[in-house]
Design a protein around this motif. Structure first.
Motif, PDB file in Angstrom:
ATOM      1  N   GLU A 206       0.824  -1.224   0.000  1.00 60.07           N
ATOM      2  CA  GLU A 206       0.000   0.000   0.000  1.00 60.07           C
ATOM      3  C   GLU A 206       0.853   1.267   0.000  1.00 60.07           C
ATOM      4  O   GLU A 206       0.476   2.271  -0.598  1.00 60.07           O
ATOM      5  CB  GLU A 206      -0.942   0.010   1.210  1.00 60.07           C
ATOM      6  CG  GLU A 206      -2.084  -0.994   1.123  1.00 60.07           C
ATOM      7  CD  GLU A 206      -3.071  -0.706  -0.021  1.00 60.07           C
ATOM      8  OE1 GLU A 206      -3.231   0.478  -0.382  1.00 60.07           O
ATOM      9  OE2 GLU A 206      -3.636  -1.674  -0.554  1.00 60.07           O
ATOM     10  N   ASP A 207       1.986   1.223   0.678  1.00 60.74           N
ATOM     11  CA  ASP A 207       2.868   2.397   0.705  1.00 60.74           C
ATOM     12  C   ASP A 207       3.370   2.720  -0.697  1.00 60.74           C
ATOM     13  O   ASP A 207       3.427   3.883  -1.106  1.00 60.74           O
ATOM     14  CB  ASP A 207       4.096   2.142   1.601  1.00 60.74           C
ATOM     15  CG  ASP A 207       3.727   2.135   3.074  1.00 60.74           C
ATOM     16  OD1 ASP A 207       2.689   2.730   3.429  1.00 60.74           O
ATOM     17  OD2 ASP A 207       4.476   1.530   3.865  1.00 60.74           O
TER      18      ASP A 207
ATOM     19  N   ILE B  74      -7.233   7.467  12.738  1.00 56.90           N
ATOM     20  CA  ILE B  74      -6.600   6.281  12.154  1.00 56.90           C
ATOM     21  C   ILE B  74      -6.966   5.097  13.022  1.00 56.90           C
ATOM     22  O   ILE B  74      -7.223   5.243  14.224  1.00 56.90           O
ATOM     23  CB  ILE B  74      -5.068   6.467  12.062  1.00 56.90           C
ATOM     24  CG1 ILE B  74      -4.461   5.359  11.192  1.00 56.90           C
ATOM     25  CG2 ILE B  74      -4.415   6.515  13.434  1.00 56.90           C
ATOM     26  CD1 ILE B  74      -3.047   5.651  10.740  1.00 56.90           C
ATOM     27  N   ASP B  75      -7.018   3.946  12.392  1.00 53.24           N
ATOM     28  CA  ASP B  75      -7.320   2.722  13.121  1.00 53.24           C
ATOM     29  C   ASP B  75      -6.059   2.252  13.845  1.00 53.24           C
ATOM     30  O   ASP B  75      -5.045   1.977  13.224  1.00 53.24           O
ATOM     31  CB  ASP B  75      -7.792   1.662  12.114  1.00 53.24           C
ATOM     32  CG  ASP B  75      -8.149   0.354  12.796  1.00 53.24           C
ATOM     33  OD1 ASP B  75      -9.342   0.130  13.004  1.00 53.24           O
ATOM     34  OD2 ASP B  75      -7.231  -0.425  13.107  1.00 53.24           O
TER      35      ASP B  75
ATOM     36  N   THR C 274       0.215  13.479   9.797  1.00 54.21           N
ATOM     37  CA  THR C 274      -1.156  13.076   9.471  1.00 54.21           C
ATOM     38  C   THR C 274      -1.811  14.117   8.572  1.00 54.21           C
ATOM     39  O   THR C 274      -2.464  13.774   7.584  1.00 54.21           O
ATOM     40  CB  THR C 274      -1.976  12.900  10.763  1.00 54.21           C
ATOM     41  OG1 THR C 274      -1.390  11.842  11.516  1.00 54.21           O
ATOM     42  CG2 THR C 274      -3.422  12.568  10.462  1.00 54.21           C
TER      43      THR C 274
ATOM     44  N   ARG D 221      -4.122   9.855   1.508  1.00 51.36           N
ATOM     45  CA  ARG D 221      -3.824   8.503   2.004  1.00 51.36           C
ATOM     46  C   ARG D 221      -5.081   7.887   2.605  1.00 51.36           C
ATOM     47  O   ARG D 221      -5.714   8.464   3.480  1.00 51.36           O
ATOM     48  CB  ARG D 221      -2.716   8.606   3.040  1.00 51.36           C
ATOM     49  CG  ARG D 221      -2.348   7.304   3.656  1.00 51.36           C
ATOM     50  CD  ARG D 221      -0.929   6.954   3.415  1.00 51.36           C
ATOM     51  NE  ARG D 221      -0.891   5.508   3.368  1.00 51.36           N
ATOM     52  CZ  ARG D 221       0.208   4.785   3.339  1.00 51.36           C
ATOM     53  NH1 ARG D 221       1.356   5.369   3.322  1.00 51.36           N
ATOM     54  NH2 ARG D 221       0.150   3.488   3.300  1.00 51.36           N
ATOM     55  N   GLU D 222      -5.432   6.662   2.134  1.00 52.69           N
ATOM     56  CA  GLU D 222      -6.725   6.083   2.483  1.00 52.69           C
ATOM     57  C   GLU D 222      -6.858   5.645   3.936  1.00 52.69           C
ATOM     58  O   GLU D 222      -7.960   5.605   4.474  1.00 52.69           O
ATOM     59  CB  GLU D 222      -7.036   4.890   1.574  1.00 52.69           C
ATOM     60  CG  GLU D 222      -7.677   5.331   0.259  1.00 52.69           C
ATOM     61  CD  GLU D 222      -7.561   4.278  -0.832  1.00 52.69           C
ATOM     62  OE1 GLU D 222      -7.276   3.110  -0.497  1.00 52.69           O
ATOM     63  OE2 GLU D 222      -7.751   4.641  -2.001  1.00 52.69           O
ATOM     64  N   GLU D 223      -5.751   5.289   4.581  1.00 52.55           N
ATOM     65  CA  GLU D 223      -5.916   4.741   5.927  1.00 52.55           C
ATOM     66  C   GLU D 223      -6.293   5.797   6.972  1.00 52.55           C
ATOM     67  O   GLU D 223      -6.628   5.441   8.093  1.00 52.55           O
ATOM     68  CB  GLU D 223      -4.680   3.951   6.344  1.00 52.55           C
ATOM     69  CG  GLU D 223      -3.433   4.779   6.430  1.00 52.55           C
ATOM     70  CD  GLU D 223      -2.179   3.903   6.447  1.00 52.55           C
ATOM     71  OE1 GLU D 223      -1.870   3.324   5.390  1.00 52.55           O
ATOM     72  OE2 GLU D 223      -1.527   3.804   7.493  1.00 52.55           O
ATOM     73  N   TYR D 224      -6.256   7.074   6.579  1.00 51.41           N
ATOM     74  CA  TYR D 224      -6.740   8.110   7.489  1.00 51.41           C
ATOM     75  C   TYR D 224      -8.185   8.429   7.152  1.00 51.41           C
ATOM     76  O   TYR D 224      -8.503   8.757   6.008  1.00 51.41           O
ATOM     77  CB  TYR D 224      -5.887   9.383   7.378  1.00 51.41           C
ATOM     78  CG  TYR D 224      -4.475   9.161   7.835  1.00 51.41           C
ATOM     79  CD1 TYR D 224      -4.135   9.299   9.191  1.00 51.41           C
ATOM     80  CD2 TYR D 224      -3.486   8.775   6.941  1.00 51.41           C
ATOM     81  CE1 TYR D 224      -2.838   9.060   9.624  1.00 51.41           C
ATOM     82  CE2 TYR D 224      -2.189   8.529   7.365  1.00 51.41           C
ATOM     83  CZ  TYR D 224      -1.871   8.676   8.712  1.00 51.41           C
ATOM     84  OH  TYR D 224      -0.592   8.438   9.137  1.00 51.41           O
ATOM     85  N   GLU D 225      -9.045   8.317   8.148  1.00 46.71           N
ATOM     86  CA  GLU D 225     -10.456   8.571   7.889  1.00 46.71           C
ATOM     87  C   GLU D 225     -10.804   9.987   8.353  1.00 46.71           C
ATOM     88  O   GLU D 225     -10.572  10.344   9.516  1.00 46.71           O
ATOM     89  CB  GLU D 225     -11.321   7.549   8.642  1.00 46.71           C
ATOM     90  CG  GLU D 225     -12.777   7.627   8.243  1.00 46.71           C
ATOM     91  CD  GLU D 225     -13.676   6.853   9.197  1.00 46.71           C
ATOM     92  OE1 GLU D 225     -14.901   7.075   9.142  1.00 46.71           O
ATOM     93  OE2 GLU D 225     -13.155   6.043  10.004  1.00 46.71           O
TER      94      GLU D 225
END
Lengths: 399, 256
Positions: free
Chosen positions: A350-351, B14-15, B49, B57-61
Motif C-alpha cells: 500500500e505504501d 486512524i485505526d 497526518t 492517504r486512504e488509511e486516514y479517515e
C-alpha cells in the motif's frame, strides 16, 4: 488404490503396450501422495487420451512466425510430438543423436510420476550432443500441441561435453484441451554451461506435466529459468544433482496465474558434492481464482561440505480468491554449509501504491507497474540479453 | 483574494489495532496563493497526518470538517487527481520501488499529470533532456535516473529525489513533510534552493519541520504552531526563532 484406476489410465496403459509395466499399478497419484498434495491430478483421469495426429507443417510454420522467436544458431520444431524436419535446422557443430540410449539413462527421475509416464509413452525428441569445448550458441526448441483429448510425451536429451556451452530457448505452446508430458535429460560434463529458458505458454485448457533432470559435473553450470503461464493444470518439475566440486545450478522461475488455472513449480536441488552453489528465486503472481504451487527441496549430502544454497519464493496475491501453496524443504546432512531460504505471500504494498499515485500515476497503472517490477527483478536473473528480452515480451501487458 | 488551500475544522482518525484514534481534532488553516507557510510542532502533534490527509492517504479517515483547494473539495479526490490539480507531497520517508526504473517512473508521473492537466506529453528524448538538467541543478548524479526508485539511495539522495520529482511535476501546492530530517547542511541548502526556485505568485508551500534551520533557507510568510491536532498559534517568521529559543511550552500553556 489399485482397482480404482480410471478409464483414462487404462487408455494410457493400452497405448504404452509392453512398456505399461513402467507405469505401476496405482494409477494417477491422488492427493494422498505427498508430491501431489497441492496439485490434484483428477483432471487427468477424466479424458481417454489418444495419440495426437500429425499436423500440417505449413500451418505449424505459420504459428511459428507469430512467436517473435529470436534468431539463434539453430531451430528445432516438434508438432504434436513429431519432428518437423522442414522447419528445423541444426548448427553443424552439434550432432542430433539417434535412437534411445536407455542403458545410460540416469536414475535421477526414476521415482517421479511425470517421468514414469514419459518413459512408458515416450516419443523421440531432441537428442543433442555438444562436443568438448564447443560453444553452440543459441538453439530454439519449439513444441506445439494442437487438438482435444490427445497427449504427447516427447523425450529430449542434451549432452554437453567438457567445457561445452549452449543456450536453449524452450518454447511450449498449443491450442485445445490436450495433455503434454515432455521430459528433458541434461548432462553437463566438467566445466560445461547450459542456459535453459523455458517459456511455458500452453493453452489455457491444457494439462501439462513437464519434467527435466540435470546431472552437473565439477565446475559445470545448469542455469535454468522457467516462465509458467499457461495450462489449466501445469506442473514444471526441475530436478538437478550437483555431482562435482564447484558446480552450480540455478532454478529460477516466474509463474503468472489467472482464471481458475493452476501452475506448479516443483524442484529438487541435490548437492552431492562439496563446494557447489545453487540459486533459486521463484516469484508467482496470482489474479482472479488462480492457484499457485511451489515445492522446492534442497538436499545436501553429508559429503557436500561448503555448500552455498539460496532459495527464495515470493507470491503476489492480486485477488482474494487466489491461492498460493508454498512448501520449501531443506534436508541437510553436512555440517559446514550456508543455506538461506525465505518465503513471502502478500498483496501489493500500500505504501508503494500510494507513493506512485501521489505522483499522479493512476491507480490501475500503478498496480500494473508494481506487478511488472516484481517480475522484472526475476527476469533480470537471465544473463543472456536476447533471452531476457524475449521473455519480457512474452509477458502480458509488457511495454 | 480567492481561496487557495482552505482547511476548516478538519478531523481525522486512524485505526490503531481496532480502535479509532483521533489525530486531527478540528484543524483550521488557510494558505493563500503564492505564500509559503511553515508548521512546527512537537512529535505526535499530527503534522504528518495532516500531510497524508491532504495527499489522500486512504488509511486516514476524515470524520469532520472540510479541505478545499482551488475551490475544489480536496477530500473527494483520489490521490492522483490531487496530484493533477497541483498538490505534491514530499515524503518524510520516501518509498523504495524495487524493479521500477527511476527515469521511467518520473516520465510516467510527469506524463500522467500533463495528460490530466490537458498538456502535451513529453517523449523519451525531451523528458531525458529535462531530467538531466534538473538532476544537474540538484547536484544529483545522472546515475540516479538509471537506478530503481529510491533503492539503495542514501537519506540525502532520497530527499533530493523528492525535490527532483517536485521540480518535474511543477505543483502549485507543495507539502514538505520534514524534508530536512537527516540532511547535512549542503544537502539542506540544495533542497531549499529547489523549493525556492519554484516560489512565485502561483506556487504555495506548506513546510512541516522540527527545526528553525530549514526556515533560514526557506523563509516562510507565516509560521503555525501545531499541537494536539490543532493549530494553536500563528504568526510571522519570528515565531520560528521564538520556538527555537524558548520551546513549545509557552504556546502550549497559552493554548490551555
Amino acid at each position: 488404490m489399485s482397482g480404482e484406476t480410471s478409464l483414462a489410465w487404462q487408455a494410457l496403459r493400452e497405448r504404452a503396450g509392453e512398456r505399461a509395466a513402467l507405469l505401476g499399478a496405482e494409477g494417477v497419484p491422488t492427493k494422498r501422495v505427498e508430491a501431489w498434495h497441492y496439485t490434484s491430478l483428477q483432471p487427468l483421469n477424466q479424458v481417454k487420451w489418444q495419440a495426437a495426429p500429425a499436423l500440417d507443417e505449413a500451418q505449424v510454420g505459420a504459428r511459428l512466425s507469430e512467436l517473435n522467436l529470436p534468431k539463434g544458431q539453430g531451430l528445432v520444431v516438434f508438432a504434436n510430438g513429431r519432428f518437423c524436419a522442414g522447419l528445423s535446422s541444426l548448427p553443424e557443430t552439434v550432432k542430433q543423436g539417434s535412437g534411445e540410449d536407455e542403458a545410460n539413462e540416469p536414475a535421477l527421475l526414476a521415482d517421479r510420476f511425470a517421468a514414469q509416464l514419459n518413459a512408458a509413452l515416450r516419443q523421440p525428441g531432441l537428442n543433442l550432443h555438444v562436443p568438448e569445448g564447443c560453444d553452440a550458441g543459441l538453439l530454439v526448441l519449439v513444441s506445439l500441441t494442437e487438438g482435444d483429448e490427445v497427449s504427447t510425451h516427447l523425450h529430449h536429451r542434451i549432452t554437453l561435453e567438457k567445457g561445452a556451452r549452449l543456450s536453449l530457448l524452450d518454447v511450449q505452446l498449443g491450442r485445445g484441451r490436450y495433455f503434454t508430458n515432455p521430459q528433458l535429460d541434461v548432462e553437463c560434463a566438467e566445466g560445461a554451461h547450459l542456459t535453459h529458458v523455458t517459456r511455458q505458454d500452453e493453452s489455457a485448457e491444457a494439462i501439462r506435466l513437464g519434467i527435466s533432470g540435470a546431472r552437473i559435473e565439477g565446475r559445470g553450470n545448469y542455469d535454468s529459468f522457467t516462465l509458467n503461464q499457461g495450462g489449466a493444470l501445469a506442473r514444471q518439475e526441475v530436478v538437478s544433482r550437483l555431482e562435482g566440486a564447484f558446480a552450480n545450478v540455478n532454478v529460477n522461475a516466474i509463474q503468472l496465474i489467472d482464471g481458475a488455472r493452476l501452475n506448479d513449480l516443483t524442484s529438487m536441488i541435490h548437492h552431492a558434492s562439496p563446494d557447489c552453489t545453487s540459486r533459486q528465486t521463484v516469484r508467482t503472481v496470482l489474479s482472479e481464482a488462480g492457484q499457485g504451487v511451489f515445492q522446492g527441496k534442497i538436499l545436501v549430502d553429508q559429503v557436500a561440505q561448503k555448500t552455498d544454497g539460496y532459495q527464495m519464493n515470493q507470491a503476489l496475491l492480486l485477488s482474494e480468491k487466489g491461492q498460493m501453496n508454498s512448501k520449501p524443504e531443506l534436508e541437510i546432512y553436512a555440517d559446514d554449509v550456508k543455506c538461506s531460504h525465505g518465503a513471502t505471500v502478500g498483496a501489493l504494498d500500500e505504501d508503494q501504491l500510494f507513493y506512485m499515485r501521489s505522483r499522479g500515476v493512476p491507480e490501475a497503472q500503478a498496480r500494473d507497474a508494481l506487478v511488472q517490477a516484481f517480475l522484472f527483478e526475476t527476469v533480470e536473473l537471465i544473463e543472456d540479453e536476447t533471452l531476457r528480452e524475449h521473455l519480457l515480451k512474452a509477458l502480458p501487458g509488457y511495454v | 483574494m480567492n481561496d487557495f488551500l482552505k482547511i476548516e475544522g478538519l478531523k481525522a482518525q486512524i485505526d490503531a489495532d481496532g480502535t479509532p484514534k483521533e489525530i486531527l481534532k478540528g484543524l483550521d488553516l488557510n494558505i493563500p496563493k503564492g505564500e509559503v507557510h511553515a508548521i512546527m510542532g512537537p512529535n505526535g502533534s499530527g503534522k504528518s497526518t495532516l500531510s497524508y490527509v491532504l495527499a489522500g492517504r486512504e488509511e486516514y479517515e476524515v470524520t469532520g470538517g472540510t479541505a478545499s483547494f482551488k475551490g475544489q473539495d480536496l477530500l473527494e479526490l483520489e490521490p492522483e487527481e490531487r496530484a493533477a490539480l497541483g498538490v505534491f507531497l514530499a515524503f518524510q520517508s520516501p518509498v523504495e520501488l524495487p524493479g521500477v526504473n527511476n527515469a521511467n517512473f518520473l516520465r510516467t508521473a510527469v506524463n500522467a499529470v500533463r495528460r490530466a492537466r490537458g498538456e502535451e506529453e513529453l517523449d523519451a528524448v525531451a523528458f531525458l533532456k529535462l531530467a538531466r538538467e534538473e538532476t544537474a541543478r540538484l547536484s544529483m548524479s545522472g546515475e540516479m535516473l538509471k537506478r530503481a526508485v529510491n533503492v539503495g539511495f542514501s537519506g540525502g539522495e532520497k530527499k533530493r529525489n523528492e525535490v527532483l520529482q517536485m521540480r518535474l511535476l511543477q505543483p502549485s501546492l507543495a507539502i514538505l513533510d520534514e524534508t530536512d530530517s537527516g540532511l547535512d547542511i549542503d544537502a539542506l541548502r540544495i533542497v531549499a534552493e529547489g523549493v525556492n526556485s519554484l516560489r512565485g505568485p502561483d506556487f504555495s508551500a506548506l513546510v512541516i519541520t522540527h527545526h528553525q534551520r530549514l526556515l533560514e533557507y526557506i523563509v516562510p510568510d507565516r509560521v503555525h504552531v501545531m499541537a494536539h491536532g490543532r493549530i494553536i498559534h500563528s504568526g510571522g517568521p519570528e515565531v520560528a526563532t521564538q520556538l527555537e529559543k524558548q520551546g513549545y511550552k509557552q504556546f502550549l500553556e497559552a493554548a490551555q
